[in-house]
Write a protein that holds these residues in place. Sequence first.
Motif, short mmCIF file in Angstrom:
data_model
loop_
_atom_site.label_atom_id
_atom_site.label_comp_id
_atom_site.label_asym_id
_atom_site.label_seq_id
_atom_site.Cartn_x
_atom_site.Cartn_y
_atom_site.Cartn_z
N THR A 90 37.79 37.27 41.33
CA THR A 90 36.60 38.02 40.93
C THR A 90 36.81 39.52 41.13
OG1 THR A 90 35.09 36.20 41.43
CG2 THR A 90 34.15 38.41 41.46
N LEU A 91 37.43 39.88 42.25
CA LEU A 91 37.66 41.29 42.54
C LEU A 91 38.74 41.87 41.64
CD1 LEU A 91 37.44 41.35 46.44
CD2 LEU A 91 35.65 41.70 44.74
N VAL A 92 39.74 41.08 41.31
CA VAL A 92 40.76 41.54 40.36
C VAL A 92 40.10 41.88 39.03
CG1 VAL A 92 42.78 40.83 39.01
CG2 VAL A 92 42.66 40.28 41.45
N ASN A 93 39.19 41.03 38.59
CA ASN A 93 38.48 41.28 37.34
C ASN A 93 37.56 42.48 37.44
OD1 ASN A 93 39.74 38.95 36.40
ND2 ASN A 93 37.96 37.65 36.78
N LEU A 94 37.01 42.69 38.63
CA LEU A 94 36.06 43.77 38.85
C LEU A 94 36.73 45.13 38.96
CD1 LEU A 94 33.10 44.57 39.46
CD2 LEU A 94 33.57 44.05 41.86
N ALA A 95 37.98 45.15 39.38
CA ALA A 95 38.66 46.41 39.69
C ALA A 95 38.64 47.40 38.53
CB ALA A 95 40.10 46.14 40.13
N ASP A 96 38.81 46.91 37.32
CA ASP A 96 38.86 47.81 36.16
C ASP A 96 37.49 48.38 35.80
OD1 ASP A 96 41.57 47.42 35.89
OD2 ASP A 96 41.36 45.78 34.45
N GLU A 97 36.43 47.76 36.30
CA GLU A 97 35.09 48.22 35.97
C GLU A 97 34.62 49.37 36.85
OE1 GLU A 97 32.25 45.07 35.74
OE2 GLU A 97 33.71 43.62 34.95
N LEU A 98 35.25 49.52 38.00
CA LEU A 98 34.83 50.57 38.93
C LEU A 98 35.51 51.89 38.57
CD1 LEU A 98 34.98 48.60 42.30
CD2 LEU A 98 32.96 49.15 40.95
N THR A 99 34.74 52.93 38.47
CA THR A 99 35.29 54.23 38.08
C THR A 99 35.26 55.26 39.20
OG1 THR A 99 33.10 54.88 37.23
CG2 THR A 99 34.65 53.90 35.65
N ASP A 100 34.38 55.09 40.16
CA ASP A 100 34.23 56.09 41.21
C ASP A 100 35.14 55.85 42.41
OD1 ASP A 100 32.28 57.29 39.71
OD2 ASP A 100 30.63 56.21 40.67
N ILE A 101 35.76 54.68 42.47
CA ILE A 101 36.64 54.35 43.59
C ILE A 101 37.69 53.35 43.11
CG2 ILE A 101 35.21 52.42 44.40
CD1 ILE A 101 35.86 53.39 47.30
N LYS A 102 38.89 53.48 43.66
CA LYS A 102 39.99 52.57 43.29
C LYS A 102 39.89 51.32 44.17
CE LYS A 102 45.07 52.24 43.29
NZ LYS A 102 45.23 51.82 41.89
N LEU A 103 39.70 50.16 43.55
CA LEU A 103 39.60 48.89 44.26
C LEU A 103 40.96 48.19 44.22
CD1 LEU A 103 38.19 46.51 45.64
CD2 LEU A 103 37.39 45.78 43.37
N VAL A 104 41.47 47.87 45.41
CA VAL A 104 42.75 47.16 45.52
C VAL A 104 42.49 45.82 46.20
CG1 VAL A 104 45.11 47.23 46.40
CG2 VAL A 104 43.95 49.37 45.75
N PRO A 105 42.30 44.73 45.43
CA PRO A 105 42.11 43.41 46.04
C PRO A 105 43.41 42.92 46.66
CG PRO A 105 41.36 43.48 43.74
CD PRO A 105 42.21 44.67 43.96
N TYR A 106 43.32 42.33 47.86
CA TYR A 106 44.51 41.83 48.53
C TYR A 106 44.27 40.38 48.93
CZ TYR A 106 48.66 41.64 51.45
OH TYR A 106 49.89 41.30 51.98
N ASP A 107 45.14 39.51 48.46
CA ASP A 107 45.05 38.07 48.76
C ASP A 107 45.77 37.82 50.09
OD1 ASP A 107 45.08 35.33 48.88
OD2 ASP A 107 46.04 35.04 46.92
N SER A 108 45.01 37.48 51.12
CA SER A 108 45.63 37.24 52.43
C SER A 108 46.47 35.97 52.43
CB SER A 108 44.55 37.14 53.51
OG SER A 108 43.86 35.91 53.41
N GLN A 109 46.23 35.09 51.46
CA GLN A 109 46.89 33.78 51.36
C GLN A 109 46.59 32.89 52.57
OE1 GLN A 109 51.05 34.56 50.60
NE2 GLN A 109 50.65 35.45 48.60
N ILE A 110 45.55 33.27 53.31
CA ILE A 110 45.18 32.55 54.52
C ILE A 110 43.69 32.80 54.75
CG2 ILE A 110 45.84 34.41 56.11
CD1 ILE A 110 46.42 30.68 56.69
N THR A 111 43.21 32.64 55.93
CA THR A 111 41.82 32.97 56.28
C THR A 111 41.73 33.05 57.81
OG1 THR A 111 39.50 32.30 56.02
CG2 THR A 111 41.11 30.54 56.21
N VAL A 112 40.57 32.96 58.37
CA VAL A 112 40.26 33.04 59.81
C VAL A 112 40.97 34.24 60.46
CG1 VAL A 112 39.61 30.61 60.00
CG2 VAL A 112 42.00 31.22 60.34
N MET A 113 41.27 34.14 61.77
CA MET A 113 41.76 35.32 62.48
C MET A 113 43.16 35.75 62.09
SD MET A 113 40.05 37.40 64.28
CE MET A 113 41.46 38.18 65.08
N LEU A 114 43.92 34.90 61.42
CA LEU A 114 45.18 35.38 60.85
C LEU A 114 44.88 36.47 59.84
CD1 LEU A 114 47.14 32.04 60.33
CD2 LEU A 114 47.62 33.80 62.04
#
Length: 302
Positions: A113-137
């Motif tokens: 969703t964020l990858v798709n959203l990144a191109d729509e934002l003009t006032d700030i550069k959005l860099v989505p990062y996939d942690s490939q994990i979750t929780v405290m890692l």
Amino acid sequence: MINLRKIYKVGASTMKIAVVTDSTAYLPQETVEKYNIKVVPIPFIIDGQVYNEGEDISTAEFYEKLRTSETFPSTSQPAVGELIELYQSLGKEGYDTVISIHLASTISGLHQTLVNLADELTDIKLVPYDSQITVMLMGNLVIEAARLAQAGASLDEILGRLDALRATTNEYFIVDDLQNLVRGGRLSNASAFIGNVLKIKPILTFDDDSHKIIAFEKVRSTKRALKRVEDLFAEEMAHINYPVRIIVIHANDLPAAEKWQAKLKAQYPDCQIDISYFGPVIGTHLGEKALALAWMRDIDKA
């Protein structure tokens, strides 16, 4: 080799970088405030009621409801409009870039969703990062990114550091049964559900190649499952040449986590061993009483 001295040199970048994550990082509030991390709550639904993780209900209350719920709980994604509002507000605060670090794309559609959203934002550069994990890692990845951003590291330096740390993460989950994961569609090799019928304790992990949750082994009894995970960890530790941080994670079973932590401290006195928890969103899929042993390069010693 990562040049940490260069990365931590204040003023290395003229960019002002914000760090955003989601509630499944399970970061302590004091850490969020210290590093000015923005946390997006993940919604979950139980008995028709929508809750925002970390805001509307405590973890203990969630597990109480889970025991008596009439319907299988589910999770959702944050509203896109709320995400856009958050990123735009960061732009107004003077940030020109935001690194948004979220739970594995194999268990949630938020990253895409964020990858798709990144191109729509003009006032700030959005860099989505996939942690490939979750929780405290994932939480430790977020902390490191925020530290580097505060120290003035560049975007490329932060992303490079995250990639290097992400490559050191590993984990094994022990669950009472696979019902929640199978019904929620989060287990790729769902045929392992037979383990529940046989009263076997499934050991799960994130596959190194696909980054999907898989049933790794089936062991009779929790005691044997814990021992098997300890053996797997010991095998990996024999080949690691950097400082490791260990995390014991529990689903509403702190006494079991503390007992395991004490045992591991005796075995690995030089390692930092933390206790964390599975909140409602991850607990929805793993179920109550799940335990995990997770580890990665120690961000405080690396």
